[in-house]
Design an enzyme around this catalytic site. Sequence first.
Site, PDB file in Angstrom:
ATOM      1  N   HIS A  75      45.798  51.289  34.425  1.00  0.00           N
ATOM      2  CA  HIS A  75      45.442  50.033  35.114  1.00  0.00           C
ATOM      3  C   HIS A  75      44.139  49.486  34.546  1.00  0.00           C
ATOM      4  CE1 HIS A  75      45.496  47.634  39.065  1.00  0.00           C
ATOM      5  NE2 HIS A  75      44.423  47.213  38.411  1.00  0.00           N
ATOM      6  N   HIS A  77      42.301  45.522  33.104  1.00  0.00           N
ATOM      7  CA  HIS A  77      42.437  44.069  32.924  1.00  0.00           C
ATOM      8  C   HIS A  77      41.803  43.728  31.570  1.00  0.00           C
ATOM      9  CE1 HIS A  77      43.600  43.135  37.168  1.00  0.00           C
ATOM     10  NE2 HIS A  77      43.106  44.354  37.316  1.00  0.00           N
ATOM     11  N   GLN A 170      46.495  36.567  39.738  1.00  0.00           N
ATOM     12  CA  GLN A 170      45.210  36.930  40.354  1.00  0.00           C
ATOM     13  C   GLN A 170      44.873  36.103  41.612  1.00  0.00           C
ATOM     14  OE1 GLN A 170      42.046  39.106  39.150  1.00  0.00           O
ATOM     15  NE2 GLN A 170      42.193  38.754  41.351  1.00  0.00           N
ATOM     16  N   HIS A 228      48.978  44.748  42.978  1.00  0.00           N
ATOM     17  CA  HIS A 228      47.662  44.983  43.583  1.00  0.00           C
ATOM     18  C   HIS A 228      47.893  44.888  45.095  1.00  0.00           C
ATOM     19  CE1 HIS A 228      46.006  44.360  39.612  1.00  0.00           C
ATOM     20  NE2 HIS A 228      44.770  44.496  40.062  1.00  0.00           N
ATOM     21  N   GLU A 231      44.046  45.743  48.462  1.00  0.00           N
ATOM     22  CA  GLU A 231      42.746  46.098  47.873  1.00  0.00           C
ATOM     23  C   GLU A 231      41.650  45.445  48.716  1.00  0.00           C
ATOM     24  OE1 GLU A 231      41.983  44.754  43.886  1.00  0.00           O
ATOM     25  OE2 GLU A 231      40.193  46.005  43.678  1.00  0.00           O
ATOM     26  N   ASP A 327      40.530  50.166  35.557  1.00  0.00           N
ATOM     27  CA  ASP A 327      40.585  48.847  36.190  1.00  0.00           C
ATOM     28  C   ASP A 327      39.731  47.820  35.448  1.00  0.00           C
ATOM     29  OD1 ASP A 327      41.360  46.872  37.938  1.00  0.00           O
ATOM     30  OD2 ASP A 327      40.222  47.597  39.654  1.00  0.00           O
ATOM     31  N   TRP A 333      33.847  42.152  37.946  1.00  0.00           N
ATOM     32  CA  TRP A 333      33.972  43.085  39.073  1.00  0.00           C
ATOM     33  C   TRP A 333      33.187  44.374  38.857  1.00  0.00           C
ATOM     34  CZ3 TRP A 333      38.019  40.217  37.024  1.00  0.00           C
ATOM     35  CH2 TRP A 333      38.542  39.247  37.873  1.00  0.00           C
TER      36      TRP A 333
HETATM   37 FE   FE2 Z   1      43.105  45.607  39.116  1.00  0.00          FE
END
Ligand code: FE2
Length: 436
Positions: A75, A77, A170, A228, A231, A327, A333
């Site tokens: 996982h 991005h 997203q 997702h 979360e 991730d 993030w």
């Molecule tokens: Fe993610």
Amino acid sequence: MTSQSPIPHQFITSQYDLILRRGKLILFDIGESEPLDIGIKDGIITAISPNLSESAHQELDLAGKLISPPFIESHIHLDSVLTAGEPRWNQSGTLFEGIEIWRDRKLTLNLDDVKNRALRMLQEQAKQGILFVRTHADVSAAGLIALQALLEVRDRVRDWISVQVVAFPQDGIYSHPDNLNLLEQALEMGADVVGGIPHYELTREDGVNSVKHIFALAQKYHRLIDIHCDEIDDDQSRFLEVVVAEAIKTGMGNKVTASHTTAFASYNNAYAYKLMGFLKRTQINFIANPLINITLQGRTDTYPKRRGVTRVKELWQNGINVSFGHDCVQDPWYSLGTGNMLDVAHMGVHVCQMTGRDEVNACYEMVTRNAAKTLDMEDKYGIEVGKPASLIVLAARDRYDAIRTRIQPSYVISQGKIIAATTPAETKWYGEDYGF
Ligand code: FE2
């Protein structure tokens, strides 16, 4: 060879391009093998034996080092990696400020921007022993630039790293009139997996509908699912049960993955217990992202502050397949990270309190063979005669030692080629000069 065979010894040819000598193989359910030789021909493992008598064009004496199947990034991005601080830093540290920053940053995305950053990251990950990657590509609102770039990258790197691309809306699929079409268009363009974000849809009803729509698309286009899911720390965010219900009704089971599920950590135990029973019926996969979950979640808590990672230990104890992902790497993030899966496993050991010997080994599996199951890539993963010669060599005693030291692989071998080699850093101690 299967993991049940304590003394692997197989041949299908006597000619090799590369022989790895005296390496100890990880036998997942048993421990480590005695030192063995591995013969490789045309990118395929063609022999595993205690002592190969033939020679090869190239030989490496591993002198008892550990041979592991490669790490898997289940996982990440890749469209947002290496953008931290652009156009501004995430000061609150929340998931939602990250989404807002990314919304601005993605206005300036172009194909070269995404491709260059993704390639740099994949190279960094390959150097760290990662040869299988599942990346999400944002397919909401700003168009399909990220997806197109990552599909091109996937095809360009396939000789040394295997990449799966998730079409990931997203911003939600009902938050903008174009998003529903963009998601389907992404599948027509060749995305491998359908994604979603039900807890970020505008209403609970939209979230439920989004999950149903994702399953319908996956069935129509014969794709995997990776959502997702929940979360958030909200104990009322209950889309996992919707995913489970759809997995049961469609029979898609192990083709389905629920990523993050951080709210599961906040559910009351009576509800979580009931849900766990349903999960065991579905065989869906889970992905936790310990580095990111521990930093993004719990932000609205005072004290006690929640850890925000899903119930990894309990899922594992119930025989449910769990893998770990990084991730985010240096993005809106999470501004830290190098893409190292041993960092991820190390954090998983701590934050999931999996410090028992078997639990530490389980965390190693969460960045290796469990993730192969999640990615549905078990047919080309593992150290067995007849499989692609993709493996790593670690100067570690065992899996526990590898996680403890988070050591860089000595060698990374992909489809029979040595694509990276690392010499350990050497520190000189001058204490004696000072009488220490
Ligand atoms: Fe993610």
